[in-house]
Design a protein around this motif. Structure first.
Motif, PDB file in Angstrom:
ATOM      1  N   THR A 201      -9.277   4.289  43.657  1.00 48.16           N
ATOM      2  CA  THR A 201      -7.967   3.703  43.920  1.00 48.16           C
ATOM      3  C   THR A 201      -7.469   2.953  42.686  1.00 48.16           C
ATOM      4  O   THR A 201      -8.101   2.949  41.631  1.00 48.16           O
ATOM      5  CB  THR A 201      -8.039   2.726  45.109  1.00 48.16           C
ATOM      6  OG1 THR A 201      -8.728   1.519  44.689  1.00 48.16           O
ATOM      7  CG2 THR A 201      -8.777   3.333  46.292  1.00 48.16           C
ATOM      8  N   ASP A 202      -6.356   2.264  42.863  1.00 45.96           N
ATOM      9  CA  ASP A 202      -5.811   1.454  41.783  1.00 45.96           C
ATOM     10  C   ASP A 202      -6.802   0.406  41.298  1.00 45.96           C
ATOM     11  O   ASP A 202      -6.745  -0.016  40.142  1.00 45.96           O
ATOM     12  CB  ASP A 202      -4.536   0.762  42.248  1.00 45.96           C
ATOM     13  CG  ASP A 202      -3.377   1.722  42.435  1.00 45.96           C
ATOM     14  OD1 ASP A 202      -3.343   2.761  41.738  1.00 45.96           O
ATOM     15  OD2 ASP A 202      -2.503   1.442  43.273  1.00 45.96           O
ATOM     16  N   ALA A 203      -7.728   0.000  42.166  1.00 43.73           N
ATOM     17  CA  ALA A 203      -8.722  -1.004  41.768  1.00 43.73           C
ATOM     18  C   ALA A 203      -9.554  -0.514  40.584  1.00 43.73           C
ATOM     19  O   ALA A 203      -9.925  -1.299  39.707  1.00 43.73           O
ATOM     20  CB  ALA A 203      -9.628  -1.350  42.953  1.00 43.73           C
ATOM     21  N   SER A 204      -9.839   0.769  40.547  1.00 43.97           N
ATOM     22  CA  SER A 204     -10.582   1.335  39.414  1.00 43.97           C
ATOM     23  C   SER A 204      -9.774   1.242  38.130  1.00 43.97           C
ATOM     24  O   SER A 204     -10.296   0.866  37.070  1.00 43.97           O
ATOM     25  CB  SER A 204     -10.951   2.791  39.689  1.00 43.97           C
ATOM     26  OG  SER A 204     -11.984   2.900  40.638  1.00 43.97           O
ATOM     27  N   ASP A 229       1.601   3.514  41.233  1.00 45.60           N
ATOM     28  CA  ASP A 229       2.219   2.803  40.117  1.00 45.60           C
ATOM     29  C   ASP A 229       1.464   1.540  39.755  1.00 45.60           C
ATOM     30  O   ASP A 229       1.439   1.134  38.591  1.00 45.60           O
ATOM     31  CB  ASP A 229       3.663   2.439  40.471  1.00 45.60           C
ATOM     32  CG  ASP A 229       4.579   3.638  40.549  1.00 45.60           C
ATOM     33  OD1 ASP A 229       4.111   4.763  40.309  1.00 45.60           O
ATOM     34  OD2 ASP A 229       5.774   3.450  40.863  1.00 45.60           O
ATOM     35  N   VAL A 230       0.847   0.903  40.728  1.00 44.99           N
ATOM     36  CA  VAL A 230       0.152  -0.369  40.481  1.00 44.99           C
ATOM     37  C   VAL A 230      -0.948  -0.191  39.435  1.00 44.99           C
ATOM     38  O   VAL A 230      -1.052  -0.946  38.467  1.00 44.99           O
ATOM     39  CB  VAL A 230      -0.435  -0.926  41.791  1.00 44.99           C
ATOM     40  CG1 VAL A 230      -1.305  -2.158  41.514  1.00 44.99           C
ATOM     41  CG2 VAL A 230       0.683  -1.273  42.765  1.00 44.99           C
ATOM     42  N   GLY A 231      -1.774   0.815  39.627  1.00 42.75           N
ATOM     43  CA  GLY A 231      -2.851   1.065  38.681  1.00 42.75           C
ATOM     44  C   GLY A 231      -2.318   1.484  37.329  1.00 42.75           C
ATOM     45  O   GLY A 231      -2.834   1.065  36.277  1.00 42.75           O
ATOM     46  N   LEU A 232      -1.277   2.298  37.331  1.00 39.21           N
ATOM     47  CA  LEU A 232      -0.713   2.780  36.077  1.00 39.21           C
ATOM     48  C   LEU A 232      -0.099   1.637  35.272  1.00 39.21           C
ATOM     49  O   LEU A 232      -0.225   1.585  34.038  1.00 39.21           O
ATOM     50  CB  LEU A 232       0.335   3.853  36.367  1.00 39.21           C
ATOM     51  CG  LEU A 232       0.569   4.882  35.266  1.00 39.21           C
ATOM     52  CD1 LEU A 232      -0.720   5.619  34.937  1.00 39.21           C
ATOM     53  CD2 LEU A 232       1.647   5.862  35.674  1.00 39.21           C
ATOM     54  N   MET A 233       0.527   0.704  35.942  1.00 39.36           N
ATOM     55  CA  MET A 233       1.127  -0.428  35.248  1.00 39.36           C
ATOM     56  C   MET A 233       0.065  -1.316  34.613  1.00 39.36           C
ATOM     57  O   MET A 233       0.281  -1.888  33.546  1.00 39.36           O
ATOM     58  CB  MET A 233       1.985  -1.233  36.217  1.00 39.36           C
ATOM     59  CG  MET A 233       3.199  -0.473  36.736  1.00 39.36           C
ATOM     60  SD  MET A 233       4.332   0.074  35.426  1.00 39.36           S
ATOM     61  CE  MET A 233       5.063  -1.495  34.985  1.00 39.36           C
ATOM     62  N   ALA A 234      -1.094  -1.417  35.251  1.00 36.16           N
ATOM     63  CA  ALA A 234      -2.195  -2.184  34.656  1.00 36.16           C
ATOM     64  C   ALA A 234      -2.659  -1.533  33.356  1.00 36.16           C
ATOM     65  O   ALA A 234      -2.922  -2.215  32.356  1.00 36.16           O
ATOM     66  CB  ALA A 234      -3.348  -2.292  35.647  1.00 36.16           C
TER      67      ALA A 234
END
Length: 272
Positions: A201-204, A229-234
């Motif tokens: 998930t985005d957590a990774s 998008d959350v993970g990509l923005m990180a």
């Protein structure tokens, strides 16, 4: 070649036509100084060729057997035991090579730097854990499509801090816990393939972004449902040196997030 080049150190005959065990055995007997051997693409090569190399070329440092589908555990075990200076081994698509052979590599080849196992035979956690404990200077590890779990990643994180290029594509048992451990322990990661790992998930991505600021290549192809998008923005915020990202079939990533990555990472190439 065998008669005239006794001091030959590097041999690349990948995909050159019809090469047999007999030909490799002749070269091995005549060229004991061989360090690098590339036999990519020869489905007729068997363990017999590896036995000859092991017997005659004990200084081998690099062996490429990609798509040598007749090579088995026995041949790799023999090479590993005879060639302790082995630093690079490629057995991609060698379906008869399993974790049994990799255990032998771990035992005998502590200088291993690059190991390519994508679509080999059954590669187990036990083999990768042994590899991590004994080959601590690994820099490139290709585990695409291997049946490993988070336990393998935890072992790598604890022992192989120099890892820079890791392929985990389609290792579908992996979870965020394993990726968090890997990112925290291997902060020099520059290339990471987690395409097709549907449990991630985005957590990774947030863990990778926080721990691996030197990331240059990221493959998320096929992460259909949990990457957003959350993970990509990180990644965009923390990895400005990113040069390549694969977002094919990432159904929950929007155009706005892709544009944000392109703005933050000015040299990035995006695949969608």
């Amino acid at each position: 070649l065998a008669m005239r080049c006794a001091s030959l150190a590097s041999l690349d005959i990948s995909r050159c036509g019809s090469v047999t065990d007999a030909g490799i055995s002749t070269i091995a007997a005549a060229c004991p100084e061989l360090r690098d051997v590339d036999l990519e693409g020869y489905s007729d090569i068997t363990d017999c060729a590896l036995y000859a190399l092991a017997q005659n070329c004990v200084r081998l440092e690099s062996v490429n057997l990609w798509v040598c589908s007749q090579v088995s555990d026995a041949g790799i075990q023999t090479i590993a035991a005879a060639c302790p200076n082995l630093r690079s081994l490629d057995v991609r698509l060698c379906s008869k090579v399993s974790g049994v052979a990799i255990l032998s590599v771990a035992q005998h080849c502590p200088q291993m730097r690059a190991l390519h196992l994508e679509r080999a035979g059954r590669i187990t956690d036990a083999a990768i854990i042994a590899l991590a404990h004994n080959c601590r200077r690994l820099r490139t590890l290709d585990l695409g499509w291997c049946e490993i779990s988070d336990a393998a990643l935890v072992a790598l994180a604890e022992s192989c801090e120099e890892l820079s290029c890791v392929n985990l594509g389609y290792c579908d048992a992996l979870t965020d816990a394993g990726l968090r451990a890997l990112a925290a322990g291997c902060r020099s990661l520059s290339s990471l393939d987690i395409g097709g790992c549907l449990r991630l998930t985005d957590a990774s991505l947030e863990a990778v972004a926080q721990s691996c600021p030197h990331l240059q290549s990221l493959d998320l192809g096929g992460c259909k449902h949990e990457i957003t998008d959350v993970g990509l923005m990180a990644i965009a915020e923390h990895c400005p040196g990113l040069r390549s990202i694969n977002l094919r079939f990432c159904e929950r990533v929007t155009t706005a997030a892709v544009e944000a990555v392109q703005e933050a990472c000015v040299n990035v190439q995006v695949r969608r």
